[in-house]
Motif scaffolding. Sequence first.
Motif, PDB file in Angstrom:
ATOM      1  N   GLY A  87     -57.124  81.461  54.455  1.00  0.00           N
ATOM      2  CA  GLY A  87     -57.978  80.199  54.247  1.00  0.00           C
ATOM      3  C   GLY A  87     -59.221  81.189  53.775  1.00  0.00           C
ATOM      4  O   GLY A  87     -59.960  80.653  52.898  1.00  0.00           O
ATOM      5  N   GLN A  88     -59.687  82.155  54.538  1.00  0.00           N
ATOM      6  CA  GLN A  88     -60.853  82.800  54.181  1.00  0.00           C
ATOM      7  C   GLN A  88     -60.589  83.676  52.938  1.00  0.00           C
ATOM      8  O   GLN A  88     -61.852  83.576  52.250  1.00  0.00           O
ATOM      9  CB  GLN A  88     -61.174  83.820  55.278  1.00  0.00           C
ATOM     10  CG  GLN A  88     -62.746  84.296  55.333  1.00  0.00           C
ATOM     11  CD  GLN A  88     -63.063  85.201  56.393  1.00  0.00           C
ATOM     12  OE1 GLN A  88     -62.447  86.168  56.548  1.00  0.00           O
ATOM     13  NE2 GLN A  88     -64.061  84.548  57.143  1.00  0.00           N
ATOM     14  N   VAL A 254     -58.281  76.372  53.558  1.00  0.00           N
ATOM     15  CA  VAL A 254     -58.966  76.599  54.704  1.00  0.00           C
ATOM     16  C   VAL A 254     -58.425  75.342  55.820  1.00  0.00           C
ATOM     17  O   VAL A 254     -57.836  75.827  56.943  1.00  0.00           O
ATOM     18  CB  VAL A 254     -60.386  76.346  54.678  1.00  0.00           C
ATOM     19  CG1 VAL A 254     -61.172  76.306  56.131  1.00  0.00           C
ATOM     20  CG2 VAL A 254     -60.926  77.625  53.826  1.00  0.00           C
ATOM     21  N   TRP A 258     -55.508  76.192  58.791  1.00  0.00           N
ATOM     22  CA  TRP A 258     -55.981  75.676  60.027  1.00  0.00           C
ATOM     23  C   TRP A 258     -54.875  74.984  60.706  1.00  0.00           C
ATOM     24  O   TRP A 258     -54.449  75.236  61.936  1.00  0.00           O
ATOM     25  CB  TRP A 258     -57.293  74.792  60.096  1.00  0.00           C
ATOM     26  CG  TRP A 258     -58.065  74.513  61.350  1.00  0.00           C
ATOM     27  CD1 TRP A 258     -57.512  74.872  62.492  1.00  0.00           C
ATOM     28  CD2 TRP A 258     -59.169  73.747  61.544  1.00  0.00           C
ATOM     29  NE1 TRP A 258     -58.130  74.606  63.657  1.00  0.00           N
ATOM     30  CE2 TRP A 258     -59.367  73.764  63.114  1.00  0.00           C
ATOM     31  CE3 TRP A 258     -59.928  73.215  60.749  1.00  0.00           C
ATOM     32  CZ2 TRP A 258     -60.304  72.973  63.533  1.00  0.00           C
ATOM     33  CZ3 TRP A 258     -60.870  72.324  61.230  1.00  0.00           C
ATOM     34  CH2 TRP A 258     -61.221  72.376  62.578  1.00  0.00           C
ATOM     35  N   PRO A 265     -61.356  78.595  61.356  1.00  0.00           N
ATOM     36  CA  PRO A 265     -62.569  79.451  60.938  1.00  0.00           C
ATOM     37  C   PRO A 265     -63.824  79.283  62.066  1.00  0.00           C
ATOM     38  O   PRO A 265     -64.097  78.430  62.643  1.00  0.00           O
ATOM     39  CB  PRO A 265     -63.128  78.691  59.878  1.00  0.00           C
ATOM     40  CG  PRO A 265     -62.827  77.244  60.044  1.00  0.00           C
ATOM     41  CD  PRO A 265     -61.325  77.387  60.623  1.00  0.00           C
ATOM     42  N   ALA A 270     -67.376  79.873  58.352  1.00  0.00           N
ATOM     43  CA  ALA A 270     -67.522  78.430  57.514  1.00  0.00           C
ATOM     44  C   ALA A 270     -68.913  78.471  56.747  1.00  0.00           C
ATOM     45  O   ALA A 270     -68.970  77.994  55.725  1.00  0.00           O
ATOM     46  CB  ALA A 270     -67.577  77.451  58.559  1.00  0.00           C
ATOM     47  N   GLY A 273     -68.753  80.672  53.976  1.00  0.00           N
ATOM     48  CA  GLY A 273     -67.425  80.278  52.792  1.00  0.00           C
ATOM     49  C   GLY A 273     -68.412  78.979  51.993  1.00  0.00           C
ATOM     50  O   GLY A 273     -68.365  78.944  50.956  1.00  0.00           O
TER      51      GLY A 273
END
Length: 328
Positions: A87-88, A254, A258, A265, A270, A273
């Motif tokens: 996700g990151q 993301v 999750w 995150p 967050a 991002g």
Amino acid sequence: MSVRDRLLAVLVAVLWGLNFLAVRVGLDHYPPFFLSALRFVVLAVPVILFVPRPKVPPRWLVIYGLGFGAMQFGLLFLAIDQGMPSGQASVVVQASAPFTMLLGALLLGERISRRQLAGVAVAVVGMSVIAVERARSAALLPLLLTLLAALGWAFGNIASRQARPDHPLRFALWMSVVPPVPLLALSAAMEGPGTGWRDFGASFSADGWPGLVALVYTALAGSVVGSGIWTTLLKRYEAGKVAPFSMLVPVVAVLGAWLALGEQPTAWSAIGGAAVVAGVLVGTGWNPFRRKGVPAGDAAGPPPVEGGGAVPAQARTPARDQPPIVRR
């Protein structure tokens, strides 16, 4: 945009966002360089057999394939394999947009507007927040690899703009012919000449099928279906109306990571991002409060590449005059 086409743009963002989850699943079954090579092999074989070659100088096709294909995907897959949360990674790789602006100024002499500089500054702040947060809790190498992947994406964007292909989708598909050779060479040198092929054989077993599904998804759903719909939308509308939907890609990635992978995150990641995404939107000139018919100013949101991210283009240039750069 019509409601139908807005839904299609959202569908592409979902396909590209879930692509990062498919990569994470695939890396549980294949080594990173081999997986990225295999992804392009699945595309390259039917492309060579059935898709006419675009009329572009070969050097731009090769540079696009090496930058957008081999460098971006090889390093991105390696980063995720080395511990970068998927996700990151979907957020950090958006750095390709400010990288493209800077490369355009350095290599092509393009002017960077104040809006674009502001967007780059906001994105850099966001990436710095992520870097500081990771330095306190995890290794920095995966983050650096992801940034280098974004830089490869940016080099591919520059090559695509210089090529100005007559059929952008053909150009994007033929790009897949370039990465397999360097990626397979890297796989043989760094992962072992037979490791990836043994893993590929094992993927046809009862335990290995998730890796095979992930491979097919990244090659077909993420690239062919997503890029085909996106290119169609870019032919119907100006790029500035389509490009902002690409910012849904990291949101989907993301949230998906999750829910499916337990990658929750942190507050700082967050915030960082969100700053990266905001910087990309500001730099590409997207303004949700602009009245209809009022020019965007110096830059409008251009066609993003597969997987999200945007390439700076002049605000009043119709999308059909700019070569779309197609994804994740």
